[in-house]
Structure formats: C-alpha cells, structure tokens
Enzyme design. Sequence first.
Site, PDB file in Angstrom:
ATOM      1  N   THR A  65       0.905  -1.139   0.000  1.00  0.00           N
ATOM      2  CA  THR A  65       0.000   0.000   0.000  1.00  0.00           C
ATOM      3  C   THR A  65       0.948   1.194   0.000  1.00  0.00           C
ATOM      4  O   THR A  65       2.087   1.064   0.437  1.00  0.00           O
ATOM      5  CB  THR A  65      -0.880   0.034   1.274  1.00  0.00           C
ATOM      6  OG1 THR A  65      -1.790  -1.054   1.249  1.00  0.00           O
ATOM      7  CG2 THR A  65      -1.680   1.314   1.385  1.00  0.00           C
ATOM      8  N   ARG A  88     -13.155  -7.671  -3.217  1.00  0.00           N
ATOM      9  CA  ARG A  88     -12.645  -7.446  -1.862  1.00  0.00           C
ATOM     10  C   ARG A  88     -12.181  -6.002  -1.718  1.00  0.00           C
ATOM     11  O   ARG A  88     -11.529  -5.440  -2.595  1.00  0.00           O
ATOM     12  CB  ARG A  88     -11.485  -8.401  -1.583  1.00  0.00           C
ATOM     13  CG  ARG A  88     -10.815  -8.214  -0.208  1.00  0.00           C
ATOM     14  CD  ARG A  88      -9.583  -7.352  -0.271  1.00  0.00           C
ATOM     15  NE  ARG A  88      -8.880  -7.278   1.023  1.00  0.00           N
ATOM     16  CZ  ARG A  88      -7.852  -6.484   1.274  1.00  0.00           C
ATOM     17  NH1 ARG A  88      -7.386  -5.689   0.346  1.00  0.00           N
ATOM     18  NH2 ARG A  88      -7.279  -6.483   2.470  1.00  0.00           N
ATOM     19  N   VAL A  89     -12.507  -5.371  -0.596  1.00  0.00           N
ATOM     20  CA  VAL A  89     -12.060  -4.018  -0.282  1.00  0.00           C
ATOM     21  C   VAL A  89     -11.359  -4.052   1.069  1.00  0.00           C
ATOM     22  O   VAL A  89     -11.890  -4.605   2.032  1.00  0.00           O
ATOM     23  CB  VAL A  89     -13.236  -3.025  -0.236  1.00  0.00           C
ATOM     24  CG1 VAL A  89     -12.749  -1.632   0.173  1.00  0.00           C
ATOM     25  CG2 VAL A  89     -13.946  -2.967  -1.583  1.00  0.00           C
ATOM     26  N   GLY A  90     -10.178  -3.476   1.124  1.00  0.00           N
ATOM     27  CA  GLY A  90      -9.433  -3.441   2.372  1.00  0.00           C
ATOM     28  C   GLY A  90      -9.631  -2.148   3.137  1.00  0.00           C
ATOM     29  O   GLY A  90     -10.626  -1.439   2.960  1.00  0.00           O
ATOM     30  N   ASP A  91      -8.645  -1.812   3.964  1.00  0.00           N
ATOM     31  CA  ASP A  91      -8.781  -0.652   4.837  1.00  0.00           C
ATOM     32  C   ASP A  91      -8.464   0.671   4.160  1.00  0.00           C
ATOM     33  O   ASP A  91      -8.938   1.722   4.591  1.00  0.00           O
ATOM     34  CB  ASP A  91      -7.878  -0.810   6.065  1.00  0.00           C
ATOM     35  CG  ASP A  91      -6.397  -0.805   5.682  1.00  0.00           C
ATOM     36  OD1 ASP A  91      -6.012  -1.637   4.842  1.00  0.00           O
ATOM     37  OD2 ASP A  91      -5.631   0.015   6.230  1.00  0.00           O
ATOM     38  N   GLY A  98      -0.869  -2.697   5.662  1.00  0.00           N
ATOM     39  CA  GLY A  98      -0.755  -4.004   6.302  1.00  0.00           C
ATOM     40  C   GLY A  98      -1.939  -4.889   5.992  1.00  0.00           C
ATOM     41  O   GLY A  98      -2.571  -4.759   4.938  1.00  0.00           O
ATOM     42  N   HIS A  99      -2.249  -5.780   6.905  1.00  0.00           N
ATOM     43  CA  HIS A  99      -3.365  -6.704   6.738  1.00  0.00           C
ATOM     44  C   HIS A  99      -4.653  -5.915   6.908  1.00  0.00           C
ATOM     45  O   HIS A  99      -5.099  -5.639   8.020  1.00  0.00           O
ATOM     46  CB  HIS A  99      -3.272  -7.832   7.767  1.00  0.00           C
ATOM     47  CG  HIS A  99      -4.309  -8.884   7.586  1.00  0.00           C
ATOM     48  ND1 HIS A  99      -5.504  -8.873   8.277  1.00  0.00           N
ATOM     49  CD2 HIS A  99      -4.359  -9.959   6.758  1.00  0.00           C
ATOM     50  CE1 HIS A  99      -6.237  -9.910   7.899  1.00  0.00           C
ATOM     51  NE2 HIS A  99      -5.569 -10.577   6.992  1.00  0.00           N
ATOM     52  N   GLY A 100      -5.272  -5.540   5.789  1.00  0.00           N
ATOM     53  CA  GLY A 100      -6.384  -4.611   5.807  1.00  0.00           C
ATOM     54  C   GLY A 100      -7.535  -5.019   6.690  1.00  0.00           C
ATOM     55  O   GLY A 100      -8.138  -4.177   7.385  1.00  0.00           O
TER      56      GLY A 100
END
Length: 332
Positions: free
Chosen positions: A199, A227-230, A251-253
């Site tokens: 990111t 899929r949508v992350g943070d 990082g890990h969203g």
Amino acid sequence: MKTMPHAARAAVPVIAIHGGAGTLLRSHISPAQERAYHAALQDVLRAGQAVLAGGGTALDAVCVAVQALEDCPLFNAGHGAVFTADATHELDAAVMDGATLAAGAVAGVARVRNPVLAAREVLRDGRHVLMTGAGAERLAQSAGLAMVQPGYFSTEARLAQLRAAQGGGAGAVLDHDGAAALAARAQEGPLDEGRKMGTVGAVALDAQGHLAAATSTGGMTNKRPGRVGDSPLIGAGTYADDRTAAVSCTGHGESFIRVAAAHDVCARMAYGGQALQEASDAVVHQALAAIGGTGGLIAVDRLGNVCLPFNTEGMYRGLARVGQAPESFIYR
C-alpha cells in the site's frame, strides 16, 4: 464545512510517506534493489516537500506524493498494482483534509490512472465520501482525469507473483514486492505471507498548521474480486483531523478495519491524552497485535511530530521537513 480550530504555532511543514510494510527479508534484497527503493522514496519526498515549501496545502502535498508512488512500479498502487484471482486489477484510494474533515475515496476502480486523484475528486464533489467501480470511474472521467486501459497497471513481476500464489495454493497474499515471494520460493521456500504487503500513503502538515492524509493500494495478490481493504475506508486506513493527527496505514487490511486503526490513533490522543508516539505504538503493537494484525502506519501530529511504527520485518518509509534533507528507511 467550516474550518476547524487549531492551535496557532509556527509549524515547520513536513511530509511523511510509506510504500508498504513487510518488505523483502534482508537476505533477499540486493544492494541494487535497496538503492532503487531509496531513490524512489527520496524522489517522492522531494516532490511533496516542494509543494509545502512553496506554500501549498497539506492536501496538495499528500496527493502529489501518492500520485508519484502510484506511477512507480516498485509499489503496489497504480502502475505495478497486484492482480486479483481473476488476473484483473481493482484499485482503492482515499484522501482526507484535517482542516474540514472532508474526505473522498474510491474502491474497485480499474481504469483511472491515478486513483488518489479520483478520491480527491470525490472529496471536491462533496456529495459522497466513498464511490466504487464504474460509478467512481465515471466521476473521474467527467472531471477530466487521465483514464487508461486496465493493462496499464500490469507488470511481469506482478503476474509472476500471481502465478506463484496460485500455484502454491497460498490463497490471497498480503504482498508488497512480487520478487519477494519468488526469491523466497527459490531460496528458502515461501516467504512468510505476513511479511509481504503493499500500500502507499502520505501524511503532511503545512505552514498553516493543517493536516492531510492519503492512501492508495492495489490490494492483495490473488484476492477475491470485489474485496475491499482498509485503505479507502475513512477511519480504518486513512484519517486526518487538525486537532490531533493525520494517519495512513499499510498491512493486513482486515485487521486494520476491525480496530479502526487510523481513527484509533487520533481518538487515543483526543480522549486519552496520549502523545502521537504513544498512541501510534499502542495501535500497532497492542491493538493490532492482539488480533494477529501485521503492518504499520505513518502519522504526523499538529505540532509536526512524526511517527513511523510497524510490527513487520520493515516498512518502506521516509520523511522530509521543509529546509531539511529528506530521509528514507527500509528496515529498523
């Protein structure tokens, strides 16, 4: 929206950036690769620094910086974004203005050359905060932003990374550099998937004492389409408030969403009286760690303090204050 009050002070403008947490293990990164990352980070920092030195706003500076990171194939955003499980690209971005709490974000776009500029257009338009897919692309196109064919985002390294992930049955991979998985597979077996995530982001404080944050990502290699992350979620991966701080996460969203990481930094400062360093460390090393979340964040407060904490092998990062030489880092 009215500008929110902030403490009057002679702030030294500053910008901080990240190009993703995780990184290659030291044993897997060559001197040439390390030089390339430092050169890219320094170029981006100088671009953002120049905006601030010229009296530009924090929002202008973070957008210039993230646009440059999107254009650099070393990072997982824009050109060089990772592939979904369907061998497509779905890009996300967000921006937030700490002076007004105005924000804009896009998710799942595949035809906007610079998603961060589309996010800023959502902010400027003002009717919504988050737009997705074709609707976001239509808004970007109507605003005159550069549009591209989806293949523009592809690189051979990212395609090889997708093939490695699918061939190894790894599922969705939190990736920063496609070469990391391939190098690890060739030398010592698969690299710990939690070490590879990507990111890009920027936070800044301008001469007027205003803060802003911007974040952009291609997401996870081999992720499920949709899929949508943070990153595009205000309060999770991106947040800015002149009363406290500007924050951009990597990082890990899914973990950052669950703890509302970016906003939690600001909340700890506003309601708990914590300083930026204490609040940032608590989110990265306590709140995220408690649920197995890996990654890091960059943050700048209204006084110009900068924090760059992470709980991974490293994080591509740097900062530049107006009048001082930019600094870039990869490992601790």
